[in-house]
Design a protein around this motif. Structure first.
Motif, PDB file in Angstrom:
ATOM      1  N   ALA A 467     -10.857 -69.865  31.448  1.00 28.94           N
ATOM      2  CA  ALA A 467      -9.507 -70.024  31.385  1.00 28.94           C
ATOM      3  C   ALA A 467      -9.109 -71.287  31.959  1.00 28.94           C
ATOM      4  O   ALA A 467      -8.220 -72.173  31.222  1.00 28.94           O
ATOM      5  N   ALA A 468      -9.280 -71.531  33.249  1.00 25.75           N
ATOM      6  CA  ALA A 468      -8.859 -72.841  33.976  1.00 25.75           C
ATOM      7  C   ALA A 468      -9.466 -73.870  32.984  1.00 25.75           C
ATOM      8  O   ALA A 468      -8.643 -75.003  32.850  1.00 25.75           O
ATOM      9  N   LEU A 469     -10.759 -73.895  32.649  1.00 18.53           N
ATOM     10  CA  LEU A 469     -11.130 -75.144  31.988  1.00 18.53           C
ATOM     11  C   LEU A 469     -10.793 -75.385  30.784  1.00 18.53           C
ATOM     12  O   LEU A 469     -10.401 -76.791  30.565  1.00 18.53           O
ATOM     13  N   THR A 470     -10.227 -74.440  29.799  1.00 17.69           N
ATOM     14  CA  THR A 470      -9.660 -74.610  28.476  1.00 17.69           C
ATOM     15  C   THR A 470      -8.258 -74.572  28.585  1.00 17.69           C
ATOM     16  O   THR A 470      -7.723 -75.519  28.098  1.00 17.69           O
ATOM     17  N   LEU A 471      -7.634 -73.714  29.339  1.00 21.78           N
ATOM     18  CA  LEU A 471      -6.137 -73.651  28.933  1.00 21.78           C
ATOM     19  C   LEU A 471      -5.312 -74.628  29.879  1.00 21.78           C
ATOM     20  O   LEU A 471      -4.345 -75.273  29.434  1.00 21.78           O
ATOM     21  N   THR A 472      -5.858 -75.116  30.810  1.00 23.44           N
ATOM     22  CA  THR A 472      -5.259 -76.379  31.835  1.00 23.44           C
ATOM     23  C   THR A 472      -5.096 -77.460  31.207  1.00 23.44           C
ATOM     24  O   THR A 472      -3.981 -77.844  30.793  1.00 23.44           O
ATOM     25  N   PRO A 473      -6.063 -78.009  30.424  1.00 23.97           N
ATOM     26  CA  PRO A 473      -5.737 -79.445  29.758  1.00 23.97           C
ATOM     27  C   PRO A 473      -5.095 -79.142  28.704  1.00 23.97           C
ATOM     28  O   PRO A 473      -4.191 -80.191  28.347  1.00 23.97           O
ATOM     29  N   ALA A 509     -22.000 -79.262  25.078  1.00 22.00           N
ATOM     30  CA  ALA A 509     -23.257 -79.555  24.927  1.00 22.00           C
ATOM     31  C   ALA A 509     -23.820 -79.566  26.323  1.00 22.00           C
ATOM     32  O   ALA A 509     -25.353 -79.019  26.569  1.00 22.00           O
ATOM     33  N   TRP A 510     -23.147 -80.011  27.255  1.00 21.14           N
ATOM     34  CA  TRP A 510     -23.822 -80.040  28.541  1.00 21.14           C
ATOM     35  C   TRP A 510     -24.284 -78.517  29.209  1.00 21.14           C
ATOM     36  O   TRP A 510     -25.158 -78.381  29.919  1.00 21.14           O
ATOM     37  N   LEU A 511     -23.085 -77.539  29.196  1.00 18.80           N
ATOM     38  CA  LEU A 511     -23.318 -76.416  29.448  1.00 18.80           C
ATOM     39  C   LEU A 511     -24.531 -75.640  28.428  1.00 18.80           C
ATOM     40  O   LEU A 511     -25.315 -74.811  29.176  1.00 18.80           O
ATOM     41  N   ARG A 512     -24.719 -76.216  27.377  1.00 17.59           N
ATOM     42  CA  ARG A 512     -25.794 -75.550  26.529  1.00 17.59           C
ATOM     43  C   ARG A 512     -27.088 -76.016  27.040  1.00 17.59           C
ATOM     44  O   ARG A 512     -28.032 -75.310  26.849  1.00 17.59           O
ATOM     45  N   GLY A 513     -27.173 -77.160  27.500  1.00 23.41           N
ATOM     46  CA  GLY A 513     -28.211 -77.707  28.119  1.00 23.41           C
ATOM     47  C   GLY A 513     -28.562 -76.992  29.292  1.00 23.41           C
ATOM     48  O   GLY A 513     -29.902 -76.939  29.683  1.00 23.41           O
ATOM     49  N   LYS A 514     -27.598 -76.410  30.300  1.00 18.09           N
ATOM     50  CA  LYS A 514     -28.055 -75.922  31.368  1.00 18.09           C
ATOM     51  C   LYS A 514     -28.640 -74.328  31.040  1.00 18.09           C
ATOM     52  O   LYS A 514     -29.526 -73.800  31.863  1.00 18.09           O
ATOM     53  N   ASP A 515     -28.372 -73.762  29.716  1.00 12.80           N
ATOM     54  CA  ASP A 515     -29.132 -72.635  29.452  1.00 12.80           C
ATOM     55  C   ASP A 515     -29.306 -72.491  27.907  1.00 12.80           C
ATOM     56  O   ASP A 515     -28.328 -71.965  27.377  1.00 12.80           O
ATOM     57  N   PRO A 516     -30.205 -73.159  27.427  1.00 12.23           N
ATOM     58  CA  PRO A 516     -30.327 -73.287  25.974  1.00 12.23           C
ATOM     59  C   PRO A 516     -30.365 -72.109  25.229  1.00 12.23           C
ATOM     60  O   PRO A 516     -29.983 -72.014  23.856  1.00 12.23           O
ATOM     61  N   ASP A 517     -31.029 -71.066  25.734  1.00 12.78           N
ATOM     62  CA  ASP A 517     -31.026 -69.573  25.050  1.00 12.78           C
ATOM     63  C   ASP A 517     -29.777 -68.896  25.464  1.00 12.78           C
ATOM     64  O   ASP A 517     -29.785 -67.728  24.713  1.00 12.78           O
ATOM     65  N   LEU A 518     -28.921 -69.172  26.063  1.00 15.23           N
ATOM     66  CA  LEU A 518     -27.554 -68.534  26.331  1.00 15.23           C
ATOM     67  C   LEU A 518     -27.983 -67.121  26.940  1.00 15.23           C
ATOM     68  O   LEU A 518     -27.281 -66.234  26.679  1.00 15.23           O
ATOM     69  N   ALA A 530     -15.405 -73.562  25.845  1.00 12.15           N
ATOM     70  CA  ALA A 530     -15.307 -75.110  25.392  1.00 12.15           C
ATOM     71  C   ALA A 530     -15.451 -75.482  24.252  1.00 12.15           C
ATOM     72  O   ALA A 530     -14.617 -76.488  23.599  1.00 12.15           O
ATOM     73  N   ALA A 531     -16.195 -74.933  23.275  1.00 13.69           N
ATOM     74  CA  ALA A 531     -16.077 -75.054  22.007  1.00 13.69           C
ATOM     75  C   ALA A 531     -14.785 -74.756  21.413  1.00 13.69           C
ATOM     76  O   ALA A 531     -14.303 -75.543  20.451  1.00 13.69           O
ATOM     77  N   SER A 532     -14.260 -73.617  21.798  1.00 14.43           N
ATOM     78  CA  SER A 532     -12.902 -73.246  21.117  1.00 14.43           C
ATOM     79  C   SER A 532     -11.878 -74.455  21.500  1.00 14.43           C
ATOM     80  O   SER A 532     -10.958 -74.536  20.651  1.00 14.43           O
ATOM     81  N   ALA A 533     -11.971 -74.703  22.854  1.00 13.46           N
ATOM     82  CA  ALA A 533     -10.900 -75.633  23.293  1.00 13.46           C
ATOM     83  C   ALA A 533     -11.347 -77.084  22.358  1.00 13.46           C
ATOM     84  O   ALA A 533     -10.151 -77.766  22.377  1.00 13.46           O
ATOM     85  N   ALA A 534     -12.458 -77.376  22.112  1.00 11.74           N
ATOM     86  CA  ALA A 534     -12.545 -78.737  21.501  1.00 11.74           C
ATOM     87  C   ALA A 534     -11.883 -78.492  20.036  1.00 11.74           C
ATOM     88  O   ALA A 534     -11.216 -79.629  19.587  1.00 11.74           O
ATOM     89  N   ILE A 535     -12.110 -77.389  19.345  1.00 11.59           N
ATOM     90  CA  ILE A 535     -11.223 -77.260  18.289  1.00 11.59           C
ATOM     91  C   ILE A 535      -9.911 -77.230  18.531  1.00 11.59           C
ATOM     92  O   ILE A 535      -9.298 -77.779  17.241  1.00 11.59           O
ATOM     93  N   ALA A 536      -9.346 -76.744  19.237  1.00 10.87           N
ATOM     94  CA  ALA A 536      -8.033 -76.593  19.381  1.00 10.87           C
ATOM     95  C   ALA A 536      -7.496 -77.923  19.595  1.00 10.87           C
ATOM     96  O   ALA A 536      -6.431 -78.519  19.223  1.00 10.87           O
ATOM     97  N   ALA A 537      -8.122 -78.901  20.524  1.00 10.16           N
ATOM     98  CA  ALA A 537      -7.658 -80.290  20.748  1.00 10.16           C
ATOM     99  C   ALA A 537      -7.785 -80.949  19.532  1.00 10.16           C
ATOM    100  O   ALA A 537      -6.849 -81.896  19.356  1.00 10.16           O
ATOM    101  N   LEU A 538      -8.739 -80.896  18.930  1.00  8.53           N
ATOM    102  CA  LEU A 538      -8.728 -81.696  17.666  1.00  8.53           C
ATOM    103  C   LEU A 538      -7.538 -81.352  16.521  1.00  8.53           C
ATOM    104  O   LEU A 538      -6.972 -82.170  15.858  1.00  8.53           O
TER     105      LEU A 538
END
Length: 897
Positions: A467-473, A509-518, A530-538
């Motif tokens: 929530a802090a990662l997405t809502l703050t910016p 992408a960086w987070l997905r690289g830390k755990d490819p299989d989630l 993070a993906a939702s925040a990217a769509i919201a920013a665009l």
């Protein structure tokens, strides 16, 4: 008056004496019974028993058991053990172990309440002695301080003497009414007040000596609380926080007050740490927050003290509520500490209000950065306090939102609020942008790093970090866009939003690289956020790029993107984020239903309404379809209902836009507009009925009832009364046949009939009959008004205009025609309701002919009226005999229940 009070006191004393006498007699009786029950039992002659003595008479022989082969160990274990008889000693009296009787009112009053009230009185007495000496000028400042310290030392010494006496008091009998602890608490409170007066009131000692003296008192208090228990700690904290309010001066020192509060709260935190009293640490943080809000009213003179107090107390609260309790805790085992999270959020609110007190300069962004950095660093280091990351983000957004306007701060609050509502352009634009960049980067970067290196985090801390990662910016971007452009077209902000979207995509992408299989739930949640925040920013960037960018469109597109990501990555928590975005859109719409600002355009359909209402409608409907693949929960129903609401608003406003020359919010209306609105409500009700047939759901069921109820209400109130042309509701537009009465009454009637026909399969009978009755009433109203329009070429058909014989006769003819048509429909489709409606029309025609035509018509028209009625009734009778009655006679009877 004094006599009355004395009489009341005597009566109370007599009553208490009589009540205590009764209690005493009952206690004496109980003691006698206890002594009687615990008295020793005298040995007497043994009773003679007629039963045979098993030791003297042999038992009858038993059959030998079957032989069993066993080992020696088994035989030894199964062999009967001979227990020698044990001689019991004679009965001896046992001490009575009855529970202690409950204390009555008198014992509580004398042993418990008196101690507490006495301790509070001693503490206040020491403070008021100092105050009295100040007011009367009896002794000098130095002597006052020394007497206060002597009184404090006497109280502390008396408490310690009582604690160390050879025969200690039975304080356990009175719970928390500990006399030594309360005496010591009163002494420490008086010592705090005396030292504060010596430094802050009289200037007898400097800051260094005050620091040392307060430190000594803090050490004494800490040691005494460790020895005497929590009563001393609680009273000492309250007394320390209240002392500055009781000892007043005409020339207060903000620095001295902040220093005093720092030592008082620091001592309390230290005691809570040594004795592991978490309640004391939380209470200390609450007291510091309350003092911070009190400092807000001090004005510019107290600005430095306010800032220092916020920073110092925030550091202390983080150290003793977050850092120290969880310093040895493994990150993967951490759960959210609510007792630590709530005070941090209140410190964030306090910091937001403190921001508005700053003047122009770099002090404000530096203060913002310091507060946000402290909260975020502690939260990211200790996952139990992960809520502090979101608190820092919300503090940054709130600080930017309350940033003063054109040098107006707390000195002129009314003008500040007025300017913020009219023109929110912030003062010191460079400082504002600097603060936005700082706080917009600190919180998300630290939260991202914590999520990336925290594969084994629990879902609670991971949710706070996400929530802090997405809502703050996103919040910083939206607030800055509002304050700088006032929701106007801005290409620079569109570029910033696009860059932010790319940043969120890179974080995904960086987070997905830390755990490819989630496999990690924390990483899976962070990737989805993070993906939702990217769509919201665009989406925000697209909105900023247009001339009239609107927040509603951005949030709706963000909800659609979040729904898509939630379905792809299979993160259930993202469904809740879609619901949260929907709630934000609903709140935005409730705040300003118009949504659009400025010129919408005069072109029908293709205008800004299509963007402002059509895009959210399509986004929410598509999002509900995507989320429904995993099941229809409340999020799906809520998002889908928002889509229907925006779709209905789009149709309604486009209709008003076309009928009012491009102004959908014009204050005027007409019967044609009201009829189209009723048609729209009926159409949406019909759509909900059809959807419920294919996918049964409570949302469709209640939505159909809602739209149907709105249609009935609009027809009865607007079309039937206020906008009815016959009652003076305006002029009929158009020719004698094709005119505004068709969309106003005939089209809604047809739509209501279609709704009744479709609703017969899955709606209550009452709903079907209501829709059919609405269709009949609207059609009869149209027929009457259409006939009247034929005889009044100007379009004015109100009731004050005369009615000719031909018009009156045509009304009868129309009623008969309606009845015949409904009868034919009822017979052909075997609809009993249609036949009943036909009979209603015929009854109205008969009443009209005999009550109106008989007296109003003359000559040929009256004769034709009766002849036509007679022929119609004869034809109807023949049709009923030929087609209706035989079928009814041949129909088999209903089965018995």
């Amino acid at each position: 008056m004094e006599t009355v009070l004395l009489l009341l006191c005597l009566i109370a004393i007599v009553g208490l004496h009589r009540r205590n006498s009764g209690f005493a007699s009952r206690i004496d009786k109980l003691e006698q019974r206890v002594r009687a029950l615990s008295a020793p039992v005298e040995p007497g002659p043994a009773p003679v028993s007629s039963a045979p003595d098993i030791r003297e008479e042999a038992a009858p022989p038993l059959a030998p058991p079957p032989e069993v082969t066993a080992t020696d160990e088994t035989q030894e274990r199964l062999a009967p053990s001979v227990v020698p008889p044990v001689a019991l000693p004679p009965a001896s009296p046992l001490p009575a172990s009855s529970p202690r009787p409950s204390r009555g009112f008198e014992e509580n009053l004398g042993s418990r309440w008196a101690v507490w009230v006495g301790g509070v009185a001693l503490a206040l007495g020491g403070i008021f002695l100092v105050r009295y000496s100040i007011e009367q000028g009896l002794i000098g400042p130095g002597v006052r301080v020394l007497l206060g310290l002597a009184f404090a030392a006497g109280l502390i010494a008396g408490g310690e003497w009582l604690r160390r006496r050879e025969q200690p008091l039975d304080v356990a009998a009175f719970g928390n009414a500990n006399i030594p602890a309360i005496l010591t608490a009163a002494g420490t409170s008086t010592a705090f007040a005396s030292i504060y007066a010596a430094y802050g009131l009289y200037g007898l000692i400097g800051p260094t000596l005050a620091f040392v003296a307060l430190g000594l008192v803090a050490a004494v208090t800490m040691g005494a609380a460790i020895l005497h228990g929590p009563a001393l700690a609680g009273l000492g904290l309250v007394a320390a926080l209240v002392c500055p309010l009781l000892v007043q001066t005409t020339d207060p020192s903000p620095v001295a007050l902040v220093l005093y509060l720092a030592f008082a709260t620091g001592t309390s935190y230290a005691v809570s740490r040594l004795r592991l009293w978490r309640w004391l640490a939380v209470s200390t943080a609450v007291g510091a927050i309350l003092w911070g809000f009190g400092l807000l009213v001090g004005g510019d003179a107290w600005l430095a003290a306010l800032v220092t107090h916020v920073l110092v107390q925030l550091v202390l609260a983080l150290l003793f509520l977050v850092v120290d309790p969880h310093r040895t805790e493994a990150p993967e085992e951490a759960v959210i500490d609510r007792l630590a999270t709530v005070p941090v959020f209140f410190f964030a609110i306090l910091a937001v209000f403190a921001t508005a007190s700053f003047g122009t300069g770099l002090e404000r962004p530096l203060f913002i950065a310091a507060v946000v950095l402290l909260m975020t660093v502690s939260a990211c280091r200790y996952p139990a306090g992960a809520g502090g990351a979101l608190a820092g983000g919300l503090a940054s957004v709130g600080m930017l939102a309350i940033w003063p306007v054109v040098s107006q701060a707390w000195s002129e609050p009314e003008r500040f609020v007025r300017d913020l509502a009219v023109s929110p352009a912030p003062e010191a634009l460079t400082s504002f942008v600097t603060a936005a960049v700082l706080v917009g980067a600190i919180v998300p970067l630290l939260s991202l790093l914590r999520l990336g290196f925290g594969h084994r985090l629990r879902m609670g801390p991971a949710a706070w970090y996400t929530a802090a990662l997405t809502l703050t910016p996103l919040g910083v971007l939206i607030v800055a866009y509002w304050r700088v452009t006032y929701f106007d077209h801005s290409i620079p902000f569109a570029v910033v939003a696009g860059a932010m979207g790319l940043g969120f995509a890179a974080a995904t992408a960086w987070l997905r690289g830390k755990d490819p299989d989630l496999d990690s739930p924390a990483i899976r949640l962070a990737v989805g956020g993070a993906a939702s925040a990217a769509i919201a920013a665009l989406a925000a960037g697209l909105t900023f790029a247009f001339d009239r960018g609107i927040l509603t469109v951005t949030l709706a597109l963000a909800a659609l993107g979040t729904a898509y990501v939630a379905e792809r990555v299979k993160v259930p928590a993202l469904r809740w984020m879609v619901g949260a975005l929907g709630i934000a859109v609903a709140g935005r719409f409730a705040w300003d239903p118009s949504i659009m600002r400025g010129e919408i355009g005069t072109t029908p359909i293709v205008n800004w309404l299509l963007w402002g209402y059509g895009v959210p409608a399509a986004a929410f409907l598509l999002a509900s379809r995507i989320l429904a693949r995993e099941g229809r929960d409340w999020v799906v129903r809520f998002v889908e209902s928002l889509g229907f609401v925006f779709a209905a608003l789009l149709v309604f406003l486009q209709m008003r836009h076309a009928l009012n020359g491009g102004d959908p919010f014009a204050p005027t209306t007409s019967h044609m507009e009201a009829g189209l609105a009723v048609t729209q409500a009926l159409a949406f009700s019909l759509l909900m009925v059809r959807l419920d047939l294919s996918r049964p759901d409570t949302l469709y069921r209640y939505a159909s009832l809602l739209f149907g109820g709105l249609a009935i209400l609009g027809s009865a109130v607007v079309l039937g009364v206020f906008e009815n042309p016959f009652l003076g509701g305006g002029r009929v537009i158009g020719g004698p046949v094709f005119n505004s009465l068709i969309p106003a009454y005939l089209v809604p009637a047809a739509m209501a009939a279609a709704l009744a026909w479709a609703a017969r399969l899955n709606r209550p009978r009452a709903f079907v009959l209501a829709a059919a009755a609405l269709a009949l009433i609207l059609e009869l109203t149209y027929s009457s008004l259409a006939v009247r329009r034929l005889f009044h070429p100007g379009g004015r058909i109100d009731l004050f205009r005369s009615m000719s014989d031909a018009e009156l006769w045509c009304h009868s003819l129309v009623l008969l025609a309606n009845g015949l048509v409904l009868l034919a429909i009822g017979i052909l489709w075997r609809l009993r309701e249609a036949r009943l409606a036909a009979l209603v029309c015929l009854v109205l025609a008969v009443l009209k002919v005999f009550l109106v035509d008989l007296s109003a018509l003359q000559g040929l028209t009256r004769a034709l009226s009766f002849v036509g009625l007679g022929l119609a009734l004869m034809a109807i009778g023949f049709v009923y005999q030929r087609f209706v009655a035989p079928s009814g006679a041949a129909r088999p009877p209903d089965p018995a229940p």
